[in-house]
Design an enzyme around this catalytic site. Sequence first.
Site, PDB file in Angstrom:
ATOM      1  N   GLU A   1      57.764  29.015  39.980  1.00  9.96           N
ATOM      2  CA  GLU A   1      57.799  29.817  41.203  1.00  9.96           C
ATOM      3  C   GLU A   1      58.877  29.315  42.152  1.00  9.96           C
ATOM      4  O   GLU A   1      59.516  30.086  42.854  1.00  9.96           O
ATOM      5  CB  GLU A   1      56.422  29.761  41.883  1.00  9.96           C
ATOM      6  CG  GLU A   1      55.383  30.553  41.116  1.00  9.96           C
ATOM      7  CD  GLU A   1      53.960  30.070  41.316  1.00  9.96           C
ATOM      8  OE1 GLU A   1      53.656  28.944  40.870  1.00  9.96           O
ATOM      9  OE2 GLU A   1      53.161  30.807  41.909  1.00  9.96           O
TER      10      GLU A   1
ATOM     11  N   ARG B   1      36.324  29.509  41.254  1.00 11.37           N
ATOM     12  CA  ARG B   1      36.095  30.849  41.819  1.00 11.37           C
ATOM     13  C   ARG B   1      35.407  31.761  40.810  1.00 11.37           C
ATOM     14  O   ARG B   1      35.655  31.658  39.606  1.00 11.37           O
ATOM     15  CB  ARG B   1      37.429  31.489  42.226  1.00 11.37           C
ATOM     16  CG  ARG B   1      38.101  30.760  43.357  1.00 11.37           C
ATOM     17  CD  ARG B   1      39.480  31.337  43.643  1.00 11.37           C
ATOM     18  NE  ARG B   1      40.459  30.277  43.724  1.00 11.37           N
ATOM     19  CZ  ARG B   1      41.769  30.458  43.656  1.00 11.37           C
ATOM     20  NH1 ARG B   1      42.270  31.654  43.507  1.00 11.37           N
ATOM     21  NH2 ARG B   1      42.587  29.436  43.745  1.00 11.37           N
TER      22      ARG B   1
ATOM     23  N   HIS C   1      49.958  35.402  42.798  1.00 10.96           N
ATOM     24  CA  HIS C   1      50.802  34.804  41.739  1.00 10.96           C
ATOM     25  C   HIS C   1      51.976  35.721  41.357  1.00 10.96           C
ATOM     26  O   HIS C   1      52.521  35.595  40.262  1.00 10.96           O
ATOM     27  CB  HIS C   1      49.999  34.537  40.446  1.00 10.96           C
ATOM     28  CG  HIS C   1      48.938  33.495  40.576  1.00 10.96           C
ATOM     29  ND1 HIS C   1      47.754  33.586  39.894  1.00 10.96           N
ATOM     30  CD2 HIS C   1      48.886  32.352  41.282  1.00 10.96           C
ATOM     31  CE1 HIS C   1      47.003  32.525  40.189  1.00 10.96           C
ATOM     32  NE2 HIS C   1      47.672  31.762  41.032  1.00 10.96           N
TER      33      HIS C   1
END
Length: 399
Positions: free
Chosen positions: A382, A237, A178
């Site tokens: 992003e 996760r 990230h």
Amino acid sequence: MAKVMAVNAGSSSLKFKLYEMPEEKVLCSGNAERIGWEDAIFGIKWGDQSEKTVLPILDHARAVELVVQALIDKGIIKSMDEIIAVGHRIVQGGKYFSHSELFNKDTEDKIESLIPLAPLHNKAHLVGFRAFKKILPNVTSVAVFDTAFHQTMEPQDYVYPIPYEYTKKYDCRRYGAHGTSHNYLAQKATAYFGGKNPKIISCHIGSGASITAIKDGKCVATSMGLTPLGGIMMGTRTGDIDPSVMNYLCKCTGLSVEEMYQIFNKKSGLLGVSEVSNDSRDIAKACEEGNELALLADKLFIRRVADFIGQYFVRLGGADMIIFSAGIGENSSEFREKIVDEIAPALHVEIDKELNKTIHGKECLISTPNSAMKIAVIPTDEEVMIARDAYSFYLKDNK
Ligand code: AMP
């Protein structure tokens, strides 16, 4: 006119966003999903219009053909020559890349050599790059790495306490992820400090989640590790756990290391603990209904995020700002309030709770003037970072 494409190619998807540069105006965005299937989906949004089609897209090259065709058919571009650069998101840049890089044989070879560190991602990124290269052979192509921003960490922040031989021989260390998002957020944060770089704890909390400590615009520590499995607990996760959990559970269940690794990646986190869902909205609903495991998953999640914030407060020697971003950070006011409640006794932060409740997916300073640190919600972007880097390489290339 300079049009720049930001591309994020996954193993069965290809997301794209076309910008007019240097204005950074979004001309269109879209996604090809289920690539490799007869019933793949191609979606595109432009202006106030959108379209979704189910059709066969058997490979990434076909997906790129559809993108370019759609741009012309919808009148978004008149000819392909208008696209002057393509920026590709690359998840793993390993030790090689501390900034974006022009695609050439060396860049391609290095990305390929890093496939073992990000098997699903890097392979797909190269497929996406090659598909674009085939259709737009002469444009400036740039690789933008998720790991690049984290390359400024000191060895004591990225070396694992394993035999050093393995660190050296196999490049087994923390790389983080990230990075493009955290870099964007750090740049945005300067606006709150008269253009100066504050000390930031940047929380990118989506289905994947990571926290980064940033000083002087540079990463000093980040929560994800060798791969995006590490750090805080996430949608599916585990985040950080004692490594012997793997050994113990493999013995208990008879599952192989690879099978358990898949469970740690895809069936753990919020989903694993709650047995409800990986989506924080479903967890919130189940909590309202009194579901005990959902309540536990929620509390565990809050605790893990708060613990990292505390750790990075110390690592930075105090911080000026906490940023909440990504799917959960931008949209869930309950999540933000719970985190602030958890850290407030130690860190003396305070938010305007009423204001916080109204903030969903938009930028806002939610801390009060009494708060020891500023707390802001900043939607991440992003793609614009990818477009900026691709455009600046184009300018350098065409001086
Ligand atoms: P991301 O990976 O950044 O796209 O984040 C996706 C996750 O954000 C989803 O799985 C949800 O858990 C969470 N999310 C998205 N929208 C909302 C919302 N309005 N309220 C709470 N959580 C949300």
